[in-house]
Scaffold this motif. Structure first.
Motif, PDB file in Angstrom:
ATOM      1  N   LEU A 129       0.832  -1.207   0.000  1.00 42.39           N
ATOM      2  CA  LEU A 129       0.000   0.000   0.000  1.00 42.39           C
ATOM      3  C   LEU A 129       0.865   1.255   0.000  1.00 42.39           C
ATOM      4  CD1 LEU A 129      -2.791   1.341   0.237  1.00 42.39           C
ATOM      5  CD2 LEU A 129      -2.609   1.092   2.719  1.00 42.39           C
ATOM      6  N   LEU A 130       1.934   1.259   0.780  1.00 41.75           N
ATOM      7  CA  LEU A 130       2.838   2.404   0.816  1.00 41.75           C
ATOM      8  C   LEU A 130       3.479   2.645  -0.542  1.00 41.75           C
ATOM      9  CD1 LEU A 130       4.312   4.580   2.469  1.00 41.75           C
ATOM     10  CD2 LEU A 130       6.030   2.846   3.068  1.00 41.75           C
ATOM     11  N   ALA A 131       3.949   1.573  -1.190  1.00 44.16           N
ATOM     12  CA  ALA A 131       4.565   1.710  -2.512  1.00 44.16           C
ATOM     13  C   ALA A 131       3.559   2.220  -3.536  1.00 44.16           C
ATOM     14  CB  ALA A 131       5.142   0.361  -2.954  1.00 44.16           C
ATOM     15  N   GLU A 132       2.312   1.769  -3.453  1.00 39.65           N
ATOM     16  CA  GLU A 132       1.294   2.210  -4.407  1.00 39.65           C
ATOM     17  C   GLU A 132       0.932   3.681  -4.182  1.00 39.65           C
ATOM     18  OE1 GLU A 132      -0.878  -2.130  -5.061  1.00 39.65           O
ATOM     19  OE2 GLU A 132      -1.712  -0.675  -3.638  1.00 39.65           O
ATOM     20  N   CYS A 133       0.913   4.117  -2.940  1.00 42.90           N
ATOM     21  CA  CYS A 133       0.666   5.544  -2.660  1.00 42.90           C
ATOM     22  C   CYS A 133       1.808   6.407  -3.199  1.00 42.90           C
ATOM     23  CB  CYS A 133       0.491   5.756  -1.159  1.00 42.90           C
ATOM     24  SG  CYS A 133      -1.024   5.062  -0.469  1.00 42.90           S
ATOM     25  N   ILE A 134       3.047   5.929  -3.057  1.00 39.65           N
ATOM     26  CA  ILE A 134       4.189   6.655  -3.635  1.00 39.65           C
ATOM     27  C   ILE A 134       4.057   6.730  -5.151  1.00 39.65           C
ATOM     28  CG2 ILE A 134       6.690   6.511  -4.015  1.00 39.65           C
ATOM     29  CD1 ILE A 134       6.940   5.401  -1.189  1.00 39.65           C
ATOM     30  N   LEU A 135       3.609   5.634  -5.752  1.00 37.16           N
ATOM     31  CA  LEU A 135       3.409   5.629  -7.208  1.00 37.16           C
ATOM     32  C   LEU A 135       2.375   6.666  -7.621  1.00 37.16           C
ATOM     33  CD1 LEU A 135       3.686   4.493 -10.055  1.00 37.16           C
ATOM     34  CD2 LEU A 135       2.066   2.694  -9.414  1.00 37.16           C
ATOM     35  N   LEU A 136       1.273   6.753  -6.881  1.00 36.16           N
ATOM     36  CA  LEU A 136       0.256   7.756  -7.208  1.00 36.16           C
ATOM     37  C   LEU A 136       0.825   9.169  -7.142  1.00 36.16           C
ATOM     38  CD1 LEU A 136      -3.082   6.560  -5.538  1.00 36.16           C
ATOM     39  CD2 LEU A 136      -2.488   6.605  -7.957  1.00 36.16           C
ATOM     40  N   TYR A 137       1.719   9.413  -6.198  1.00 38.75           N
ATOM     41  CA  TYR A 137       2.340  10.732  -6.102  1.00 38.75           C
ATOM     42  C   TYR A 137       3.121  11.070  -7.372  1.00 38.75           C
ATOM     43  CZ  TYR A 137       5.743  14.310  -4.872  1.00 38.75           C
ATOM     44  OH  TYR A 137       6.538  15.434  -4.873  1.00 38.75           O
TER      45      TYR A 137
END
Length: 297
Positions: free
Chosen positions: A243-251
């Protein structure tokens, strides 16, 4: 298939894949003869592993072999499994049933879940790489032919292509735990996208971002090699890191509405369905209201 459990399974009210219709539809609409044979065939080592998982180690090997070699019992178990798929996966089993018979149903369920995960991974990987190549910075005369070939390769019914697609996925993401196999594929695609979109950062920051993006894959490999007692805690850590990696990707998709929309829908499908459904309902309500106002005046 539960990732970890210390209690014996209860077979009185067994439901295949918890009644998930998407999983059941794989058998009803997508499985060919070979797929159905794979789901219904049960090996003795699979039964022993399932019994050991639930602490039922006292069942003798000779008894397991007798059940597997009994054509009437195996045919009845397979028929029970097939009939349950058309009944929302529900199976009613009498109390005192032979634990090996109940275990057969669990093994067949694990085969169905494995096949569902594999087919879902094929669709997701196909969508991801078509978008990834189509939106890349290569010249159009390199991108478009390759995308066309990739689409043909993905949707071709050629047996060699089908086997090749399956072998590629299994080589990259194979795992005895289907949820971990799915998580490994999702984390890998997220990591690839982060590596592509964050390459403009200074090297020191880029290394830090890539470490965070690679962390889910590291946790998955630790989880795969850990004891069963530790898997449950590592599973929560793994899901948080993904989830953390996917949130970074969205950024890192701030520069493009197209990238933002694709990544949001691809990596957050449940949330995106709710958001898109809410937007569509809002648009319909606004249109109906505007039409009613225009009719009055």
């Amino acid at each position: 298939e539960e990732e970890s459990s210390s209690q014996a399974p209860v077979y009185e009210t067994f439901q295949i894949a918890d009644g998930d219709q998407e999983v059941l539809d794989v058998w009803l609409h997508e499985c060919d003869k070979n797929d159905k044979e794979f789901i219904l065939d049960v090996e003795d080592n699979e039964v022993r592993e399932e019994l050991r998982k639930y602490g039922l180690v006292e069942v003798e090997t000779t008894h397991i072999d007798q059940v597997l070699n009994n054509a009437d019992l195996m045919t009845g178990a397979r028929k029970m499994f097939i009939d349950a798929i058309s009944n929302k996966g529900k199976i009613e089993i009498q109390d005192g049933v032979d634990p090996v018979l109940g275990t057969l149903l669990h093994v067949m369920e694990s085969h169905l879940l494995y096949l569902f995960t594999l087919k879902s991974m094929q669709i997701r990987a196909a969508s991801f790489f078509v978008f990834y190549i189509w939106s890349s910075t290569y010249d159009w005369y390199l991108r478009y032919p390759f995308v066309a070939f990739l689409i043909y390769f993905i949707y071709s019914k050629n047996l060699k292509f089908s086997n090749l697609k399956e072998n590629i996925l299994l080589y990259c993401f194979q795992d005895k735990n289907v949820r971990r196999m799915s998580a490994r594929s999702e984390a890998s695609m997220c990591c690839l996208m982060v590596a592509t979109l964050s390459c403009w950062l200074p090297l020191s920051q880029y290394k830090l971002i890539m470490l965070v993006a690679l962390l889910p894959l590291i946790i998955i490999e630790i989880e795969a090699r850990s004891a069963e007692a530790d898997e449950n805690g590592l599973r929560y850590i793994r899901n948080f890191c993904i989830l953390l990696a996917e949130c970074i990707l969205l950024y890192f998709t701030w520069f493009s509405y197209l990238y933002s929309f694709f990544c949001f829908c691809f990596f957050f499908p449940s949330i995106s369905r709710i958001v898109i459904s809410g937007l569509m309902c809002g648009i319909v309500i606004v249109l109906q209201f505007s039409l009613s106002v225009s009719v009055r005046f």
